[in-house]
Scaffold this motif. Structure first.
Motif, PDB file in Angstrom:
ATOM      1  N   SER A 141       1.003  -0.919   0.092  1.00 53.51           N
ATOM      2  CA  SER A 141       0.029   0.190  -0.125  1.00 53.51           C
ATOM      3  C   SER A 141       1.127   1.710  -0.682  1.00 53.51           C
ATOM      4  CB  SER A 141      -0.950  -0.238   0.765  1.00 53.51           C
ATOM      5  OG  SER A 141      -2.013  -0.760   1.303  1.00 53.51           O
ATOM      6  N   HIS A 194      -8.292   5.201  -1.380  1.00 52.63           N
ATOM      7  CA  HIS A 194      -8.320   3.649  -2.362  1.00 52.63           C
ATOM      8  C   HIS A 194      -7.398   2.235  -2.235  1.00 52.63           C
ATOM      9  CE1 HIS A 194     -12.342   5.516  -4.996  1.00 52.63           C
ATOM     10  NE2 HIS A 194     -11.433   6.216  -4.705  1.00 52.63           N
ATOM     11  N   ILE A 195      -6.774   2.603  -2.046  1.00 53.25           N
ATOM     12  CA  ILE A 195      -5.284   2.014  -1.978  1.00 53.25           C
ATOM     13  C   ILE A 195      -6.298   1.389  -0.345  1.00 53.25           C
ATOM     14  CG2 ILE A 195      -3.460   1.866  -1.518  1.00 53.25           C
ATOM     15  CD1 ILE A 195      -2.857   4.005  -3.858  1.00 53.25           C
ATOM     16  N   GLN A 226      -8.742   1.588   1.467  1.00 53.33           N
ATOM     17  CA  GLN A 226      -9.303   0.234   1.527  1.00 53.33           C
ATOM     18  C   GLN A 226      -9.764  -0.311   1.342  1.00 53.33           C
ATOM     19  OE1 GLN A 226     -13.725   2.806   1.189  1.00 53.33           O
ATOM     20  NE2 GLN A 226     -13.735   1.714  -0.823  1.00 53.33           N
ATOM     21  N   GLU A 227      -9.253  -0.902  -0.059  1.00 53.18           N
ATOM     22  CA  GLU A 227      -8.897  -2.387  -0.615  1.00 53.18           C
ATOM     23  C   GLU A 227      -8.083  -2.811   0.432  1.00 53.18           C
ATOM     24  OE1 GLU A 227      -6.176  -4.078  -3.955  1.00 53.18           O
ATOM     25  OE2 GLU A 227      -7.074  -2.212  -4.843  1.00 53.18           O
ATOM     26  N   GLN A 228      -6.982  -2.659   0.528  1.00 54.74           N
ATOM     27  CA  GLN A 228      -5.856  -3.387   1.939  1.00 54.74           C
ATOM     28  C   GLN A 228      -6.711  -3.736   3.442  1.00 54.74           C
ATOM     29  OE1 GLN A 228      -2.893  -1.045   3.073  1.00 54.74           O
ATOM     30  NE2 GLN A 228      -3.805  -1.729   5.491  1.00 54.74           N
ATOM     31  N   GLY A 269     -12.667  -3.084   1.799  1.00 53.28           N
ATOM     32  CA  GLY A 269     -13.369  -2.607   1.901  1.00 53.28           C
ATOM     33  C   GLY A 269     -14.277  -1.238   2.442  1.00 53.28           C
ATOM     34  N   ARG A 328     -18.671  -8.902   1.027  1.00 44.29           N
ATOM     35  CA  ARG A 328     -17.683  -8.412  -0.066  1.00 44.29           C
ATOM     36  C   ARG A 328     -18.092  -7.911  -1.286  1.00 44.29           C
ATOM     37  NH1 ARG A 328     -17.647 -14.069   2.180  1.00 44.29           N
ATOM     38  NH2 ARG A 328     -18.562 -14.579   0.769  1.00 44.29           N
ATOM     39  N   ASP A 340     -20.303  -4.225  -6.906  1.00 42.61           N
ATOM     40  CA  ASP A 340     -18.546  -3.547  -7.175  1.00 42.61           C
ATOM     41  C   ASP A 340     -18.142  -3.343  -8.007  1.00 42.61           C
ATOM     42  OD1 ASP A 340     -18.390  -5.917  -4.756  1.00 42.61           O
ATOM     43  OD2 ASP A 340     -18.412  -6.865  -6.846  1.00 42.61           O
ATOM     44  N   HIS A 345     -16.834 -13.749 -10.176  1.00 42.39           N
ATOM     45  CA  HIS A 345     -15.891 -12.841  -9.022  1.00 42.39           C
ATOM     46  C   HIS A 345     -15.587 -13.476  -7.834  1.00 42.39           C
ATOM     47  CE1 HIS A 345     -14.143  -9.498  -7.158  1.00 42.39           C
ATOM     48  NE2 HIS A 345     -14.647  -9.823  -5.535  1.00 42.39           N
ATOM     49  N   HIS A 393     -11.708 -15.412  -7.935  1.00 44.58           N
ATOM     50  CA  HIS A 393     -11.522 -15.609  -5.857  1.00 44.58           C
ATOM     51  C   HIS A 393     -10.611 -17.444  -5.522  1.00 44.58           C
ATOM     52  CE1 HIS A 393     -10.482 -13.825  -1.513  1.00 44.58           C
ATOM     53  NE2 HIS A 393     -10.757 -14.368  -1.219  1.00 44.58           N
TER      54      HIS A 393
END
Length: 192
Positions: free
Chosen positions: A15, A40-41, A43-45, A48, A86, A147, A170, A174
């Motif tokens: 990140s 955003h980065i 949040q992804e880490q 969500g 998710r 998503d 999705h 995964h």
């Protein structure tokens, strides 16, 4: 623990590298301009959503007042400040979509999932976003983003088709990624 040490502990090296790439796009005195991509980065880490600790960490990392980070995070609807499922479903609730039947689509989705706007299914799979003011696809209303992918001209049948196709694809991707990871690590791919 110092603020800078705590900041780097909360953010993964991956990140931090992504955030640094964004910071490098701006003059040194304007590195705060990287706030939205940084959110955003993170949040992804964080699965969500962005915790208060992460908001504070990015403020410290970008040398900006924490209140400014909170202002950005609360202004943009794509930044989640509470844990979410998710998958995220956001139905446009602006006037163009409302006139085309967005209320009926929201009711249909709520009934189908057994949750209301702002709630997450008990299995943690899907969150139905509480408010989405405008997704800028007025000509295709009613519409929703699943998503982040836009789906327009919704009917109940189209909602079913979109949701099933998108969510299943999705989750299949995964599951495959997890199995490949397990094989690379020398384990089986079962369970998870």
């Amino acid at each position: 623990m110092s603020a800078s040490m705590e900041t780097t502990v909360l953010m993964t090296p991956e990140s931090l590298a992504k955030i640094d790439a964004w910071v490098a796009k701006y003059p040194v005195e304007q590195k705060q301009s990287a706030i939205l991509p940084a959110l955003h980065i993170l949040q992804e880490q964080n699965g969500g959503w962005v915790s208060r600790e992460l908001l504070d960490a990015i403020a410290d990392y970008l040398d900006m007042p924490r209140v400014l980070v909170y202002e950005v995070a609360t202004f943009y609807s794509m930044i989640e400040l509470e844990p979410v499922g998710r998958h995220m479903i956001a139905v446009c609730k602006n006037i163009a979509c409302m006139l085309c039947g967005a209320d009926n689509i929201v009711t249909y989705i709520e009934d189908k999932l057994g949750i209301r706007l702002g709630e997450t299914t008990p299995d943690g799979r899907i969150t139905l976003k509480v408010e989405e003011e405008c997704l800028a696809a007025c000509a295709g209303g009613p519409m929703m983003a699943v998503d982040g992918h836009y789906h327009e001209n919704l009917t109940p049948a189209r909602v079913d088709a979109v949701s099933y196709t998108h969510l299943r694809a999705h989750e299949t991707i995964h599951a495959i990624s997890y199995a490949v990871f397990c094989l690379k690590m020398g384990g089986g791919g079962g369970g998870g």
